[in-house]
Scaffold this motif. Structure first.
Motif, PDB file in Angstrom:
ATOM      1  N   LEU A 133       0.839  -1.205   0.000  1.00 45.69           N
ATOM      2  CA  LEU A 133       0.000   0.000   0.000  1.00 45.69           C
ATOM      3  C   LEU A 133       0.873   1.254   0.000  1.00 45.69           C
ATOM      4  N   VAL A 210      -5.835   6.095   0.425  1.00 48.58           N
ATOM      5  CA  VAL A 210      -4.937   4.939   0.488  1.00 48.58           C
ATOM      6  C   VAL A 210      -4.050   5.024   1.732  1.00 48.58           C
ATOM      7  N   HIS A 214      -3.317   2.305   4.473  1.00 46.98           N
ATOM      8  CA  HIS A 214      -1.934   2.003   4.867  1.00 46.98           C
ATOM      9  C   HIS A 214      -1.797   1.975   6.390  1.00 46.98           C
TER      10      HIS A 214
END
Length: 430
Positions: A133, A210, A214
């Motif tokens: 990620l 994202v 993460h």
């Protein structure tokens, strides 16, 4: 993991309890970054760069939103709108320079964050998805930065768009249609500028989303640490707040001070003077280069000069993209049972050579094309791929690591006995 000091979140007021029952957002934040989140007690300053990356992402989003209010995404007016921002908008010069240099600082802290992960084995099980990620965030950053570089519509912006999108034409059959689709035509013009502006505005919010994934993925196994040894007892950890919030806070202040010094006293140091000339499709700059944070990959692209079975341009484009994609396979390329490079003497030496190699690639990517620079770039490119595909697997197979400490607290407290009860949910140390 549950610890004696990790007290559950308890609202202090009636309004807080009412809100917590209906939308437990404060409880979520407390468990994620507050006193309810246990962190290994031996994290050093290399771990501060993850928080610093989040700070500079915030800086980019805030300054970008304000700049978008004054920017005009037109091939005829984009360059003039930048001049308008710099000269006529209240504090516009500061916003523009803060955004421009913020991008550089964002890449600096992310590069340090990536190399810290490479040295301390943060890509190893059970954190493979955290690593992947993070690489997705990096790829999104590269796309966002490239599109943002086009927006001033100066000479380097225009020709950078021409060269970078031209990479896709190297792929047979599908390459040229993809390039035309990206640009909205056969050359950078109004259509390209409009879609690059819209994507440049959108992608930072995708990066933020994202980033949440993460951090979420990180909280499942917990943070890695300089020893690479798993958490075993309560004595191995500290609450994130106030210990690491204080540590991250002063470090972020020092980093922001350096950022402000650059922004106020040398705002154009990391830029290119040709980008202060309006875009001219009929005048090619003498030396076309991307922003400094793309130089290593640009050097890899330029290192292929001979057609071997397939055209050299296709080799270069494939190698450039492959240099990033192979990082996704690191958890399986490096099979050493020891995470931390501190206990891997052979790996540590080759890691130093890797850093030197990337710096050489960066120099070559920003330097003029000469026979010496091309040869230097070819050697550095060969070593880059050899490090990950040949050296790292062999080192992980034949290296004899140094003895690991039996616990995190032992490495921190110099052998003092850890008296807290062991945690049954954690895995044994590698």
């Amino acid at each position: 993991m549950s610890f004696a000091w990790a007290k559950p979140y308890e609202p202090k007021t009636g309004l807080g309890r009412w809100f917590d029952e209906r939308l437990p957002l404060p409880r979520l934040v407390y468990g994620a970054i507050g006193g309810g989140y246990p962190v290994p007690r031996n994290l050093n300053y290399w771990w501060n760069f993850g928080v610093a990356a989040g700070i500079f992402l915030t800086v980019q989003i805030v300054t970008g939103i304000v700049l978008a209010m004054h920017y005009y995404a037109s091939a005829d007016g984009a360059f003039n709108s930048i001049e308008h921002i710099m000269r006529d908008v209240n504090a516009g010069w500061w916003l523009r320079y803060a955004h421009m240099n913020g991008a550089s600082f964002f890449f600096i802290v992310v590069y340090v964050h990536i190399f810290r992960g490479l040295f301390y084995g943060s890509y190893k099980a059970p954190r493979e998805l955290v690593w992947m990620l993070g690489l997705v965030i990096y790829l999104l950053m590269m796309a966002t930065a490239f599109m943002g570089y086009v927006l001033p519509w100066g000479q380097m912006s225009y020709w950078g768009a021409q060269v970078i999108t031209g990479f896709f034409s190297a792929f047979p059959v599908v390459g040229e249609p993809i390039r035309v689709w990206l640009l909205g035509g056969y050359a950078p013009d109004q259509a390209a500028l409009t879609r690059f502006f819209s994507l440049h505005y959108l992608l930072p919010f995708v990066i933020a989303a994202v980033t949440v994934l993460h951090i979420w993925a990180l909280h499942i196994p917990g943070s890695n640490n300089p020893t690479g040894v798993d958490v075993k007892t309560e004595k191995d950890t500290l609450p994130f707040h106030p210990f690491y919030t204080a540590k991250d806070g002063w470090f972020a202040g020092a980093l922001l001070f350096a950022y402000c010094v650059l922004t106020f006293f040398a705002p154009n140091y990391l830029g290119h003077p040709d980008n202060y000339i309006p875009a001219n499709p009929l005048a090619t700059p003498a030396h076309i280069v991307p922003e400094w944070y793309f130089w290593p990959f640009y050097a890899i692209l330029r290192s292929f000069t001979v057609d071997v079975i397939i055209p050299a341009k296709l080799w270069g484009v494939t190698a450039m993209f492959g240099s990033i994609l192979l990082l996704f396979f690191l958890p399986w390329l490096d099979k050493s049972p020891v995470r931390s490079g501190s206990y891997r003497p052979v790996f540590k030496r080759f890691f130093g050579l890797l850093i030197l190699d990337v710096l050489v690639l960066g120099y070559v990517g920003g330097a003029p094309i000469t026979p010496l620079n091309i040869a230097l770039g070819q050697l550095a490119t060969a070593y880059y791929f050899a490090h990950f595909l040949i050296i790292l697997p062999l080192v992980s197979k034949f290296e004899t690591p140094l003895p690991l400490p039996s616990s995190i607290s032992e490495s921190v407290l110099h052998g003092e006995k850890a008296e807290a009860a062991p945690i049954g949910q954690t895995k044994p140390a590698n």
